[in-house]
Write an enzyme that holds these catalytic residues in place. Structure first.
Site, PDB file in Angstrom:
ATOM      1  N   CYS A 100       9.873 -16.025 -34.247  1.00 25.25           N
ATOM      2  CA  CYS A 100       9.418 -16.737 -33.059  1.00 25.25           C
ATOM      3  C   CYS A 100       9.105 -15.759 -31.930  1.00 25.25           C
ATOM      4  O   CYS A 100       8.097 -15.893 -31.228  1.00 25.25           O
ATOM      5  CB  CYS A 100      10.480 -17.737 -32.617  1.00 25.25           C
ATOM      6  N   CYS A 196      15.316 -21.940 -33.060  1.00 31.20           N
ATOM      7  CA  CYS A 196      14.435 -21.565 -31.953  1.00 31.20           C
ATOM      8  C   CYS A 196      13.383 -22.640 -31.674  1.00 31.20           C
ATOM      9  O   CYS A 196      12.586 -22.985 -32.540  1.00 31.20           O
ATOM     10  CB  CYS A 196      13.741 -20.246 -32.303  1.00 31.20           C
TER      11      CYS A 196
END
Length: 388
Positions: A100, A196
């Site tokens: 991410c 995330c």
């Protein structure tokens, strides 16, 4: 140094909020961006994005800066979540925060900020950047309990050259103190956990929507091969993708003790996931934290990324095989397609799919994705055999 404009990723949390305030105190021109990266089942039960947006907007109002709401959900699904699912389906345990950061926060977000005319971006990560001899180095955050360089090890020279980490020089306690002192509305907000940008959902229930799974046996690997208890079935797993090496909770076999043991003997010793045999859909568990199956003397990694743009020389370094782990002394050597680490002391629950990150003191050098490991007792092949 004053920059033309700095775009701060305001997440709604206290770290990014204080980062923006610190930059304002320096006289920088600061603009905030809130990133929305998840839309599936975006409801109030699990997803906090709406509250995070409210918190981020409230912070921007207190600080007197503009804030933009940007949707990167399509990028996240294509670049991060698809890979996340592929890894779990293959029986590995990926780290979505690493991907991410590389694909969203420091690529999609960075590109968007540059299109807005920014000179730099800033985030609330606990890490530092240092320029030395024309190259940018990623350093650990000064707070050892909050250092996040592990999650940032895939950043490259171009990304680091445009990035600031304002709270990297501070301990978390000081960040909280500043937030309360200047009256930030999120000063007491707890740190985010979970996947995330997806949040704190019941993990097994969440994965169940996206990947196929099939139940199978949980077998006892505690005893040596050839003994009576080796390979006995202790229960049924709900799908290998839902388990990770070293896992202790949620196995459903508490209280099982070695066959023939005296009452009370061994029944309270915890069980740990030690192996996932994808070919036979079998979950192997062992009893005892320091069982040899849970200890690895070396690992191999691929999908390598080096911050300097090239691999460091073979030699002795420190390495982390999981977040918040102390650096483990090891020797780095190159292998085809990646690298190998040989540890001075066996490492616990080294997990394929996780990242092995290399350090030279406080300098994060980069790393790769763990593809295989070798047991400390060299008995892996002999012990992981499914009984007929």
């Amino acid at each position: 140094m004053l920059f033309r404009s700095i775009v701060v990723g305001l997440s709604g949390g206290v770290d990014s909020a204080v980062s923006a305030w610190l930059l304002k105190q320096q006289g920088q021109e600061v603009v905030g961006i809130f990133m929305k990266n998840w839309e599936d089942d975006d409801d109030s039960e699990h997803c906090t994005s709406r509250q995070d947006w409210i918190d981020a907007a409230s912070v921007a109002d207190v600080l007197g800066i503009d804030i933009e709401h940007v949707n990167f959900a399509a990028d996240y699904k294509d670049r991060v979540f698809a890979e996340f699912l592929r890894e779990y389906q293959a029986g590995r345990t990926p780290n979505p925060d690493v991907l991410c950061n590389a694909e969203i926060k420091f690529k999609a977000f960075l590109d968007h900020a540059m299109r807005l005319g920014a000179e730099k971006i800033a985030t609330g990560h606990y890490a530092r950047v240092r320029e030395q001899d024309g190259r940018h180095q990623l350093l650990k955050g000064l707070d050892p309990l909050k250092d996040q360089s592990y999650f940032l090890h895939r950043l490259n020279q171009s990304q680091l050259a445009k990035t600031l980490f304002p709270v990297g020089e501070l301990p978390k306690t000081e960040v909280r103190r500043i937030a309360e002192e200047i009256g930030l509305p999120n000063a007491k907000k707890k740190d985010s956990t979970g996947i995330c940008f997806i949040g704190e959902r019941p993990f097994r229930e969440f994965l169940n929507r996206y990947i196929s799974h099939e139940s199978g046996p949980i077998r006892d690997g505690t005893s040596a091969p050839g003994t009576r208890d080796h390979g006995r079935v202790l229960g049924q797993h709900v799908g290998l993708s839902f388990y990770t090496l070293g896992q202790r909770q949620g196995l459903g076999i508490g209280g099982v003790k070695p066959r023939g043991a005296q009452r009370g003997a061994g029944e309270h010793a915890p069980w740990f996931v030690a192996r996932k045999d994808m070919a036979h859909n079998t979950l192997w568990v062992v009893q005892g934290h320091d069982h040899p199956w849970l200890l690895s003397s070396s690992l191999q990694a691929d999908d390598v990324s080096w911050i300097a743009g090239e691999a460091p020389a073979a030699g002795h370094y420190g390495a982390k095989t999981r977040y918040r782990q102390s650096d483990a002394d090891c020797r780095l050597s190159a292998i085809h397609g990646g690298f190998q680490l040989d540890f001075e002391s066996p490492q616990w629950a080294v997990t394929p799919g996780q990242s092995a990150v290399l350090y030279d003191g406080d300098v994060c050098l980069g790393g790769g994705v763990i593809s295989a490991c070798t047991q400390a007792d060299q008995m892996q092949d002999a012990r992981v055999t499914t009984p007929a």
